[in-house]
Design a protein around this motif. Structure first.
Motif, PDB file in Angstrom:
ATOM      1  N   ILE A   1      10.137  -7.786  -3.288  1.00 27.70           N
ATOM      2  CA  ILE A   1       8.907  -6.997  -3.179  1.00 27.70           C
ATOM      3  C   ILE A   1       8.352  -7.056  -1.761  1.00 27.70           C
TER       4      ILE A   1
ATOM      5  N   LYS B   1      11.378   2.677  -3.166  1.00 31.10           N
ATOM      6  CA  LYS B   1      10.368   1.679  -3.523  1.00 31.10           C
ATOM      7  C   LYS B   1      10.459   1.358  -5.013  1.00 31.10           C
TER       8      LYS B   1
ATOM      9  N   GLN C   1      11.343  -2.223  -6.990  1.00 29.23           N
ATOM     10  CA  GLN C   1      10.475  -2.802  -8.007  1.00 29.23           C
ATOM     11  C   GLN C   1      11.243  -3.074  -9.295  1.00 29.23           C
TER      12      GLN C   1
ATOM     13  N   LEU D   1       6.351  -2.787 -14.116  1.00 30.33           N
ATOM     14  CA  LEU D   1       6.264  -1.662 -13.185  1.00 30.33           C
ATOM     15  C   LEU D   1       4.884  -1.013 -13.235  1.00 30.33           C
TER      16      LEU D   1
ATOM     17  N   ILE E   1       2.425  -3.448 -11.412  1.00 31.71           N
ATOM     18  CA  ILE E   1       2.686  -3.455  -9.970  1.00 31.71           C
ATOM     19  C   ILE E   1       2.105  -2.206  -9.317  1.00 31.71           C
ATOM     20  N   ASN E   2       2.382  -1.047  -9.894  1.00 32.98           N
ATOM     21  CA  ASN E   2       1.927   0.200  -9.291  1.00 32.98           C
ATOM     22  C   ASN E   2       0.441   0.445  -9.501  1.00 32.98           C
TER      23      ASN E   2
ATOM     24  N   ASN F   1      -1.190  -1.306  -6.735  1.00 31.14           N
ATOM     25  CA  ASN F   1      -0.912  -0.557  -5.507  1.00 31.14           C
ATOM     26  C   ASN F   1      -1.842   0.651  -5.383  1.00 31.14           C
TER      27      ASN F   1
ATOM     28  N   ASP G   1       1.163  -2.014   1.436  1.00 33.38           N
ATOM     29  CA  ASP G   1       2.015  -2.127   0.250  1.00 33.38           C
ATOM     30  C   ASP G   1       2.566  -3.536   0.089  1.00 33.38           C
TER      31      ASP G   1
ATOM     32  N   LEU H   1       1.708  -4.708  -3.654  1.00 38.64           N
ATOM     33  CA  LEU H   1       2.860  -4.874  -4.543  1.00 38.64           C
ATOM     34  C   LEU H   1       3.059  -6.334  -4.920  1.00 38.64           C
TER      35      LEU H   1
ATOM     36  N   LEU I   1       2.910  -7.783  -8.691  1.00 38.02           N
ATOM     37  CA  LEU I   1       3.996  -8.575  -9.281  1.00 38.02           C
ATOM     38  C   LEU I   1       3.470  -9.901  -9.823  1.00 38.02           C
TER      39      LEU I   1
END
Length: 354
Positions: free
Chosen positions: A88, A105, A109, A150, A153-154, A157, A217, A221, A225
């Motif tokens: 990451i 990206k 991930q 996922l 994580i996003n 972000n 990022d 990110l 995570l």
């Protein structure tokens, strides 16, 4: 608390003293985020704050988690968490310096999430009665867990759009989960949470308005995570009742802890889809953009969203007896009402200007 406080202090000190050098290098090499239509700042600001967060987090984890302790054999999985962190970190740093395509990206991930699920054994094994489903087979649990990681994580972000917001939400989530893991007896996860907490606290000093550096990022990110590891481990730890800190309706409580990034991502993606746009097409419809458009400063918007996050956490803990599905519906209803009220205020403000 002897192990938690040093992990916090170590991460804080390393991040705090690393960031000024990072700012200097980023300015010299022109590694800055420029003002633009979707941006909420009007000057060039360095974007490599995640490097400092990564340094503080990794050092504190490897220094304070007792890997050689026979009392905590679960610490063996931490090596895989560190591997996922490195992946990451690499894709985040690359994107902050030279933008990566979204697909690259996303693939990075997926690799990191798969390491956590298939090697570290961090996955959801039950839906805890939601829709009448309890234990689920590994063949379904694994992809569900990768997908959940996922999403988290996003989501982190995507909320990193104004000064202090991602760091403040991260501090709240890591603080709540870290204290719970300490009471539960999972020292490894408590140290992980408090190490991230210390790194975020140091970063927030430089990210509060007027911001001297952005997380980028790399940082968002990495935070996403970490929270995915903590949230899934929190849900799984409650599979069996615990004498002192068992949580009922644990999936709903976990979602409440992460409510700001998760609900905002769900809302924004839904709105874009209904308008015939790609869910991944950027715009200014995030909740922090709404608060800025209402006239709030960056730190005022951050404070409002932080208080709302704490409110949802309090509600979830108080109403955990309702059941997972019922509590989720209550949380969703409250979130929709609050969002609808914010849109009402924007329409009213625009009407007054007209």
């Amino acid at each position: 608390m002897f192990d938690l406080i040093p992990s916090f202090i170590t991460a804080f000190i390393i991040t705090f003293f690393a960031i000024p050098s990072i700012i200097k290098i980023a300015i010299e090499k022109n590694l800055c985020d420029e003002p633009g239509e979707r941006r909420s700042h009007n000057r060039s600001i360095p974007t490599l704050g995640g490097l400092g967060v990564f340094a503080g987090l990794i050092f504190s984890i490897t220094f304070w988690i007792p890997f050689d302790s026979a009392a905590y054999p679960a610490h063996r999985y931490v090596q895989y968490v560190l591997c996922a962190y490195i992946i990451i970190f690499l894709i985040g740093a690359k994107d902050d310096i030279i933008p990566l395509s979204p697909i690259k990206k996303f693939l990075g991930q997926i690799v990191a999430a798969c390491i956590l699920v298939f090697k570290a054994g961090i996955y959801l094994s039950s839906l805890y009665g939601i829709f009448g489903i309890n234990d689920i087979p590994y063949a379904l649990a694994a992809p569900l867990s990768v997908f959940s990681m996922l999403v988290i994580i996003n989501a982190l972000n995507l909320i990193d759009g104004i000064n202090g917001l991602a760091a403040t939400i991260g501090i709240i989530c890591c603080g709540v989960l870290g204290l719970w893991f300490y009471q539960f007896g999972r020292l490894d996860l408590a140290i992980l949470a408090f190490a991230m907490l210390g790194a975020l606290a140091a970063f927030l000093y430089y990210n509060a308005s007027p911001a001297k550096i952005f997380m980028g990022d790399t940082g968002s990110l990495l935070l996403g995570l970490t929270l995915s590891v903590l949230a899934i481990s929190f849900i799984e730890s409650n599979k069996l009742p615990h004498e002192h800190c068992y949580i009922e309706s644990v999936p709903a409580v976990a979602i409440a802890i992460l409510i700001i990034p998760l609900f905002d991502t769900l809302r924004v993606f839904s709105l874009r889809a209904m308008r015939g746009k790609s869910p991944f097409q950027p715009d200014r419809t995030h909740i922090h953009h709404i608060l800025i458009d209402l006239g709030c400063s960056h730190m005022q918007a951050t404070a409002i969203l932080a208080l709302i996050n704490l409110l949802f956490i309090g509600i979830a803990f108080q109403l955990q007896f309702l059941g997972s599905l019922e509590l989720l519906l209550v949380l969703l209803l409250i979130a929709v009402l609050l969002t609808s009220f914010s849109f009402y205020l924007i329409n009213r403000k625009q009407g007054q200007k007209a």
